[in-house]
Design a protein around this motif. Structure first.
Motif, PDB file in Angstrom:
ATOM      1  N   ALA A   1      54.610  22.087  26.996  1.00  0.00           N
ATOM      2  CA  ALA A   1      53.548  21.107  27.259  1.00  0.00           C
ATOM      3  C   ALA A   1      52.581  21.641  28.311  1.00  0.00           C
ATOM      4  N   ARG A   2      53.104  22.206  29.385  1.00  0.00           N
ATOM      5  CA  ARG A   2      52.267  22.746  30.456  1.00  0.00           C
ATOM      6  C   ARG A   2      51.392  23.891  29.934  1.00  0.00           C
ATOM      7  N   THR A   3      51.965  24.766  29.137  1.00  0.00           N
ATOM      8  CA  THR A   3      51.211  25.895  28.584  1.00  0.00           C
ATOM      9  C   THR A   3      50.086  25.401  27.684  1.00  0.00           C
ATOM     10  N   GLY A   4      50.369  24.406  26.854  1.00  0.00           N
ATOM     11  CA  GLY A   4      49.331  23.834  25.992  1.00  0.00           C
ATOM     12  C   GLY A   4      48.191  23.238  26.801  1.00  0.00           C
ATOM     13  N   LEU A   5      48.530  22.541  27.871  1.00  0.00           N
ATOM     14  CA  LEU A   5      47.499  21.960  28.741  1.00  0.00           C
ATOM     15  C   LEU A   5      46.670  23.048  29.424  1.00  0.00           C
ATOM     16  N   GLU A   6      47.331  24.107  29.862  1.00  0.00           N
ATOM     17  CA  GLU A   6      46.618  25.197  30.534  1.00  0.00           C
ATOM     18  C   GLU A   6      45.711  25.954  29.565  1.00  0.00           C
ATOM     19  N   LEU A   7      46.183  26.195  28.352  1.00  0.00           N
ATOM     20  CA  LEU A   7      45.339  26.856  27.355  1.00  0.00           C
ATOM     21  C   LEU A   7      44.111  26.005  27.050  1.00  0.00           C
ATOM     22  N   THR A   8      44.321  24.710  26.860  1.00  0.00           N
ATOM     23  CA  THR A   8      43.213  23.809  26.550  1.00  0.00           C
ATOM     24  C   THR A   8      42.238  23.721  27.721  1.00  0.00           C
ATOM     25  N   ALA A   9      42.761  23.627  28.938  1.00  0.00           N
ATOM     26  CA  ALA A   9      41.894  23.572  30.120  1.00  0.00           C
ATOM     27  C   ALA A   9      41.059  24.842  30.231  1.00  0.00           C
ATOM     28  N   ASN A  10      41.661  25.975  29.938  1.00  0.00           N
ATOM     29  CA  ASN A  10      40.919  27.226  30.044  1.00  0.00           C
ATOM     30  C   ASN A  10      39.962  27.431  28.874  1.00  0.00           C
ATOM     31  N   LEU A  11      40.273  26.885  27.732  1.00  0.00           N
ATOM     32  CA  LEU A  11      39.294  26.908  26.639  1.00  0.00           C
ATOM     33  C   LEU A  11      38.059  26.122  27.057  1.00  0.00           C
ATOM     34  N   GLU A  12      38.264  24.954  27.617  1.00  0.00           N
ATOM     35  CA  GLU A  12      37.144  24.144  28.094  1.00  0.00           C
ATOM     36  C   GLU A  12      36.386  24.862  29.198  1.00  0.00           C
ATOM     37  N   ARG A  13      37.097  25.471  30.128  1.00  0.00           N
ATOM     38  CA  ARG A  13      36.471  26.184  31.244  1.00  0.00           C
ATOM     39  C   ARG A  13      35.644  27.368  30.739  1.00  0.00           C
ATOM     40  N   SER A  14      36.079  27.985  29.658  1.00  0.00           N
ATOM     41  CA  SER A  14      35.362  29.147  29.116  1.00  0.00           C
ATOM     42  C   SER A  14      33.994  28.764  28.560  1.00  0.00           C
TER      43      SER A  14
ATOM     44  N   THR B   1      48.162  27.199  18.009  1.00  0.00           N
ATOM     45  CA  THR B   1      48.383  28.055  19.173  1.00  0.00           C
ATOM     46  C   THR B   1      48.070  27.301  20.460  1.00  0.00           C
ATOM     47  N   LEU B   2      46.986  26.540  20.472  1.00  0.00           N
ATOM     48  CA  LEU B   2      46.643  25.737  21.650  1.00  0.00           C
ATOM     49  C   LEU B   2      47.735  24.708  21.974  1.00  0.00           C
ATOM     50  N   ARG B   3      48.375  24.200  20.953  1.00  0.00           N
ATOM     51  CA  ARG B   3      49.456  23.220  21.142  1.00  0.00           C
ATOM     52  C   ARG B   3      50.772  23.884  21.528  1.00  0.00           C
ATOM     53  N   VAL B   4      50.833  25.209  21.327  1.00  0.00           N
ATOM     54  CA  VAL B   4      52.083  25.943  21.469  1.00  0.00           C
ATOM     55  C   VAL B   4      53.117  25.239  20.597  1.00  0.00           C
ATOM     56  N   GLY B   5      52.660  24.899  19.398  1.00  0.00           N
ATOM     57  CA  GLY B   5      53.492  24.168  18.454  1.00  0.00           C
ATOM     58  C   GLY B   5      54.577  25.036  17.844  1.00  0.00           C
ATOM     59  N   PRO B   6      55.481  24.396  17.098  1.00  0.00           N
ATOM     60  CA  PRO B   6      56.619  25.125  16.527  1.00  0.00           C
ATOM     61  C   PRO B   6      56.210  26.229  15.552  1.00  0.00           C
ATOM     62  N   ALA B   7      55.045  26.102  14.941  1.00  0.00           N
ATOM     63  CA  ALA B   7      54.598  27.138  14.002  1.00  0.00           C
ATOM     64  C   ALA B   7      53.765  28.222  14.676  1.00  0.00           C
ATOM     65  N   SER B   8      53.551  28.107  15.992  1.00  0.00           N
ATOM     66  CA  SER B   8      52.731  29.111  16.676  1.00  0.00           C
ATOM     67  C   SER B   8      53.554  30.367  16.944  1.00  0.00           C
ATOM     68  N   ASP B   9      52.872  31.482  16.881  1.00  0.00           N
ATOM     69  CA  ASP B   9      53.477  32.782  17.163  1.00  0.00           C
ATOM     70  C   ASP B   9      53.334  33.040  18.665  1.00  0.00           C
TER      71      ASP B   9
ATOM     72  N   ASP C   1      50.571  35.212  19.561  1.00  0.00           N
ATOM     73  CA  ASP C   1      49.262  34.564  19.478  1.00  0.00           C
ATOM     74  C   ASP C   1      48.956  33.778  20.749  1.00  0.00           C
ATOM     75  N   VAL C   2      49.978  33.127  21.293  1.00  0.00           N
ATOM     76  CA  VAL C   2      49.796  32.344  22.522  1.00  0.00           C
ATOM     77  C   VAL C   2      49.359  33.282  23.652  1.00  0.00           C
ATOM     78  N   TRP C   3      50.017  34.414  23.778  1.00  0.00           N
ATOM     79  CA  TRP C   3      49.637  35.390  24.805  1.00  0.00           C
ATOM     80  C   TRP C   3      48.251  35.966  24.540  1.00  0.00           C
ATOM     81  N   LEU C   4      47.942  36.229  23.277  1.00  0.00           N
ATOM     82  CA  LEU C   4      46.628  36.774  22.928  1.00  0.00           C
ATOM     83  C   LEU C   4      45.526  35.796  23.327  1.00  0.00           C
ATOM     84  N   LEU C   5      45.711  34.515  23.005  1.00  0.00           N
ATOM     85  CA  LEU C   5      44.740  33.491  23.372  1.00  0.00           C
ATOM     86  C   LEU C   5      44.636  33.384  24.889  1.00  0.00           C
TER      87      LEU C   5
END
Length: 102
Positions: A9-22, A43-51, A54-58
Motif C-alpha cells: 500500500a505504501r509503495t503504491g501511494l509513493e509511486l502515485t505521489a511521484n507520478l503526480e509530482r513528475s 504497476t502503480l497499484r503494486v497489484g498482484p499481477a504487477s511484475d 516493472d515496479v522498480w522500473l517505474l
C-alpha cells in the motif's frame, strides 16, 4: 523478496505521489516504458499481477524525471537504494529509458 500488505500500500501511494509530482501524463509514462495503460495502472497499484521489475522500473523512471526537473521525489520508504541491492538478487532490474518527446 516480497512485500507485506502495508509495504504494498505504501509503495503504491509513493509511486502515485511521484507520478503526480513528475507532472507527466500517464499516457506518456506508459509509452516511454513500453507499458499498456492497464500495465501501468497495475504497476502503480503494486497489484498482484504487477511484475516487481516493472515496479522498480517505474520507480527509477519517476525518480530520474523528477530530479532532472530540479525537484526531489516524495521519499521512497520501501523501494530505497538499500533495498535495490536485495532486489537485484531476485529480479532482473532494468535501466529506465529516456523520456521521448510528446
Amino acid at each position: 523478496m516480497s512485500l507485506n500488505r502495508t509495504e504494498i500500500a505504501r509503495t503504491g501511494l509513493e509511486l502515485t505521489a511521484n507520478l503526480e509530482r513528475s507532472g507527466l501524463p500517464r499516457e506518456d509514462v506508459a509509452r516511454d516504458l513500453g507499458f499498456s495503460t492497464r500495465r501501468l495502472t497495475e504497476t502503480l497499484r503494486v497489484g498482484p499481477a504487477s511484475d516487481p521489475a516493472d515496479v522498480w522500473l517505474l520507480r527509477d523512471y519517476l525518480d530520474r524525471e523528477i530530479r532532472e526537473r530540479g525537484d526531489l521525489p516524495h521519499p521512497w520508504t520501501v523501494l530505497t537504494d538499500a533495498a535495490r541491492e536485495s532486489a537485484t538478487r531476485w529480479f532482473a532490474l532494468r535501466t529506465p529509458p529516456q523520456r521521448r518527446a510528446s
